[in-house]
Design an enzyme around this catalytic site. Structure first.
Site, PDB file in Angstrom:
ATOM      1  N   ASN A 212       5.875 -16.012   3.409  1.00 28.56           N
ATOM      2  CA  ASN A 212       4.616 -15.271   3.342  1.00 28.56           C
ATOM      3  C   ASN A 212       4.273 -15.058   1.879  1.00 28.56           C
ATOM      4  O   ASN A 212       5.065 -14.493   1.132  1.00 28.56           O
ATOM      5  CB  ASN A 212       4.747 -13.921   4.053  1.00 28.56           C
ATOM      6  CG  ASN A 212       3.524 -13.039   3.855  1.00 28.56           C
ATOM      7  OD1 ASN A 212       2.408 -13.527   3.770  1.00 28.56           O
ATOM      8  ND2 ASN A 212       3.740 -11.739   3.782  1.00 28.56           N
ATOM      9  N   GLY A 213       3.106 -15.513   1.454  1.00 22.12           N
ATOM     10  CA  GLY A 213       2.701 -15.321   0.069  1.00 22.12           C
ATOM     11  C   GLY A 213       2.096 -16.576  -0.511  1.00 22.12           C
ATOM     12  O   GLY A 213       1.613 -17.453   0.204  1.00 22.12           O
TER      13      GLY A 213
ATOM     14  N   ASP B 196     -12.747  -0.700   6.694  1.00 19.79           N
ATOM     15  CA  ASP B 196     -11.631  -0.688   5.741  1.00 19.79           C
ATOM     16  C   ASP B 196     -12.035  -1.261   4.397  1.00 19.79           C
ATOM     17  O   ASP B 196     -11.552  -0.850   3.357  1.00 19.79           O
ATOM     18  CB  ASP B 196     -10.431  -1.464   6.313  1.00 19.79           C
ATOM     19  CG  ASP B 196     -10.842  -2.818   6.846  1.00 19.79           C
ATOM     20  OD1 ASP B 196     -11.161  -3.707   6.049  1.00 19.79           O
ATOM     21  OD2 ASP B 196     -10.854  -2.992   8.083  1.00 19.79           O
TER      22      ASP B 196
ATOM     23  N   GLY C  53      -1.401 -13.496  11.223  1.00 16.06           N
ATOM     24  CA  GLY C  53      -1.754 -14.908  11.231  1.00 16.06           C
ATOM     25  C   GLY C  53      -2.025 -15.416  12.624  1.00 16.06           C
ATOM     26  O   GLY C  53      -1.191 -15.261  13.523  1.00 16.06           O
TER      27      GLY C  53
ATOM     28  N   THR D 182      -9.135  -1.506  12.238  1.00 12.09           N
ATOM     29  CA  THR D 182      -8.319  -0.999  11.135  1.00 12.09           C
ATOM     30  C   THR D 182      -8.912   0.215  10.428  1.00 12.09           C
ATOM     31  O   THR D 182      -8.204   0.918   9.724  1.00 12.09           O
ATOM     32  CB  THR D 182      -8.068  -2.109  10.101  1.00 12.09           C
ATOM     33  OG1 THR D 182      -9.299  -2.790   9.826  1.00 12.09           O
ATOM     34  CG2 THR D 182      -7.048  -3.108  10.601  1.00 12.09           C
TER      35      THR D 182
ATOM     36  N   TYR E 285      -5.780  -2.874   4.894  1.00 10.97           N
ATOM     37  CA  TYR E 285      -6.258  -3.716   5.992  1.00 10.97           C
ATOM     38  C   TYR E 285      -5.181  -4.516   6.708  1.00 10.97           C
ATOM     39  O   TYR E 285      -5.146  -4.563   7.931  1.00 10.97           O
ATOM     40  CB  TYR E 285      -7.305  -4.689   5.424  1.00 10.97           C
ATOM     41  CG  TYR E 285      -7.781  -5.751   6.398  1.00 10.97           C
ATOM     42  CD1 TYR E 285      -8.662  -5.432   7.429  1.00 10.97           C
ATOM     43  CD2 TYR E 285      -7.357  -7.071   6.286  1.00 10.97           C
ATOM     44  CE1 TYR E 285      -9.112  -6.407   8.325  1.00 10.97           C
ATOM     45  CE2 TYR E 285      -7.805  -8.046   7.173  1.00 10.97           C
ATOM     46  CZ  TYR E 285      -8.673  -7.719   8.190  1.00 10.97           C
ATOM     47  OH  TYR E 285      -9.109  -8.663   9.067  1.00 10.97           O
TER      48      TYR E 285
ATOM     49  N   CYS F  41       0.719 -14.161   6.068  1.00 12.71           N
ATOM     50  CA  CYS F  41       1.556 -14.690   7.148  1.00 12.71           C
ATOM     51  C   CYS F  41       2.535 -13.601   7.576  1.00 12.71           C
ATOM     52  O   CYS F  41       2.668 -12.566   6.925  1.00 12.71           O
ATOM     53  CB  CYS F  41       2.341 -15.919   6.678  1.00 12.71           C
ATOM     54  SG  CYS F  41       1.312 -17.291   6.112  1.00 12.71           S
TER      55      CYS F  41
END
Length: 496
Positions: free
Chosen positions: A101-102, A366, A28, A303, A257, A2
């Protein structure tokens, strides 16, 4: 994965948060949300979709106030319900809005404890709501109407004791200020910066430094592992290390990435790290005589471009853009079902035949996750006329579950799980597969100049750096992430 952002400003922050979220959109694409505070009035808008789809003019006008937080999300448990769009809000104490985020690896245990001991009801399956209620409970231990920064830091210290996993958090405490903190291992990234205005200093917190750049903020630094930053509404800034033990252990996949190449994470340029990844991979290829006949190096956009360019230069081979990307298709490895994923790859990329016809091609990506995308791209290269198709990954084989906030598939659905390089090569239909060595990846990121002693490399080596990652937990997330479970969940969703 996120993206989060928070601003304490001297003028309305709605547009600045919107702009920052568009810069973080790569983190996201499932949902987006903004919460602002005008005096003591909270305003929230959130919903499914891209930032540009969730927020219209009428919504932006309602998001008044000089303090606010924002969030972009894709689901780490396979759910796309709008009820899980962040920020989340709880009204007691003070009123707190939080974006995260996580992933917590002990969310189920903390959720149960919050209900039995703290009498707090969790309304969703989101670990972000668990974090929010854990923080709210600890803040409630202060009897002050006006919080002291030390009260806030004591609450974060207690949250660190209760919550295990990787997390970067921004929270707005109504009438008090903005709080940001990072898990004791610093797995997920978060930075803060400032800018001068005619009215005084403004502060921004964000998942990546590019969000600060886009809004004219100067990067101060990363929030340290276990550290909390509290910014008062008057612009005062306070910091404290709140974890009893901490060690910087950033996620390797951010550099491979997830992060934008123009970001700086823990003092390291993602762009330069990817250049070094390409050089290291080129050195490995040069040692293997099987790849002496490569005619051209072609990246899989976007990427891998930086690594591929460096690799081609190091090998002395031509670098060419062989695929054109449709930028209106999302990242495929986060899509919920194999049929959708297979269809989207063909919609996403189109080969330029003249770059492939009659050539021995080295494709560079990647990473290789499921292998579904790689397999189709190799087939596209052959259909475009390539004689041989080699495939190089800037990352090592992805063989294990990621439990710290990246929605990777079930391990059984990872192409490298239980396979060696030759078996992966056969499975994806390549003439040769070359993976980056794990130590070469780490060396590419640190460059001998950045003193990071440990990284989260769990999806590559299966070593999890926090407690709580048991066999039972891994089996539970495996059952949530496999395609059968995701498809069943999608079918059960109401049409909105």
């Amino acid at each position: 994965m996120c993206g989060v952002v928070g601003i304490v400003g001297k003028e309305p922050v709605n547009q600045a948060i919107y702009d920052a979220l568009t810069v973080l959109q790569h983190r996201g694409q499932d949902s987006a949300g903004i919460a602002t505070c005008d005096q003591l009035q909270l305003h929230i808008r959130r919903g499914n979709g891209l930032v540009r789809d969730v927020f219209k003019t009428v919504h932006m006008q309602e998001l008044s106030g000089n303090t606010g937080i924002g969030h972009v999300r894709y689901p780490t448990a396979g759910s796309s319900r709008s009820s899980l769009a962040q920020p989340f809000y709880v009204n007691s104490p003070y009123g707190i809005a939080l974006a995260h985020n996580g992933n917590l690896v002990n969310a189920a245990e903390v959720k149960k404890e919050l209900f039995l001991s703290d009498r707090r009801h969790i309304n969703t399956d989101s670990d972000s709501e668990v974090l929010l209620n854990a923080l709210a409970h600890e803040l409630q231990q202060s009897s002050r109407l006006k919080l002291d920064p030390e009260d806030v830091f004591d609450a974060v210290t207690a949250v660190h004791r209760r919550c295990l996993g990787g997390y970067a958090v921004v929270a707005m405490i109504i009438g008090q200020g903005m709080l940001a903190f990072r898990d004791p291992n610093g797995i997920r990234p978060i930075v803060f910066g400032e800018r001068e205005t005619a009215q005084g200093k403004e502060y921004m917190v964000a998942s990546e430094s590019v969000a600060l750049d886009a809004s004219g903020y100067r990067l101060i630094r990363d929030i340290r592992p276990g550290e909390a930053v509290f910014i008062g509404l008057d612009g005062s800034i306070h910091t404290r290390l709140c974890a009893e033990q901490s060690q910087l252990s950033p996620c390797l996949f951010e550099f491979v990435y997830l992060a934008r190449p123009d970001s700086i994470i823990d003092g390291i340029s993602v762009y330069k790290a990817r250049l070094r990844m390409g050089k290291a991979l080129a050195a490995k290829i040069a040692r293997d005589a099987r790849y002496d006949d490569i005619d051209v190096v072609i990246p899989i956009p976007d990427t891998s471009r930086t690594s591929a360019l460096s690799l081609a230069n190091e090998l002395g081979k031509e670098y060419r853009e062989g695929f054109i990307k449709n930028r209106y298709i999302g990242r495929t490895f986060i899509m919920p079902g194999q049929k959708i994923r297979k269809k989207s790859v063909r919609q996403k990329l189109n080969a330029i035949g003249l770059e492939f016809r009659g050539k021995n091609v080295l494709l560079v990506d990647d990473s290789i996750v499921r292998g579904t995308t790689s397999q189709q791209i190799i087939q596209m290269a052959r259909e475009a006329g390539a004689r041989k198709v080699y495939f190089a990954s800037a990352a090592p084989p992805v063989r294990y579950a990621n439990v710290y906030g990246i929605d990777m598939p079930s391990p059984s659905e990872l192409i490298a799980h239980g396979r060696d390089e030759d078996e992966v090569c056969e499975a994806i239909g390549a003439d040769g597969v070359i993976y980056q060595e794990l130590q070469d990846l780490i060396d590419s990121i640190t460059d001998g100049r950045h003193p990071i002693a440990r990284f989260d490399a769990s999806c590559f080596d299966g070593n999890y750096i926090t407690p709580g990652v048991t066999e039972r937990y891994l089996n539970e997330i495996d059952s949530q992430r496999n395609d059968h479970s995701r498809q069943r969940h999608l079918i059960s969703q109401p049409v909105t």
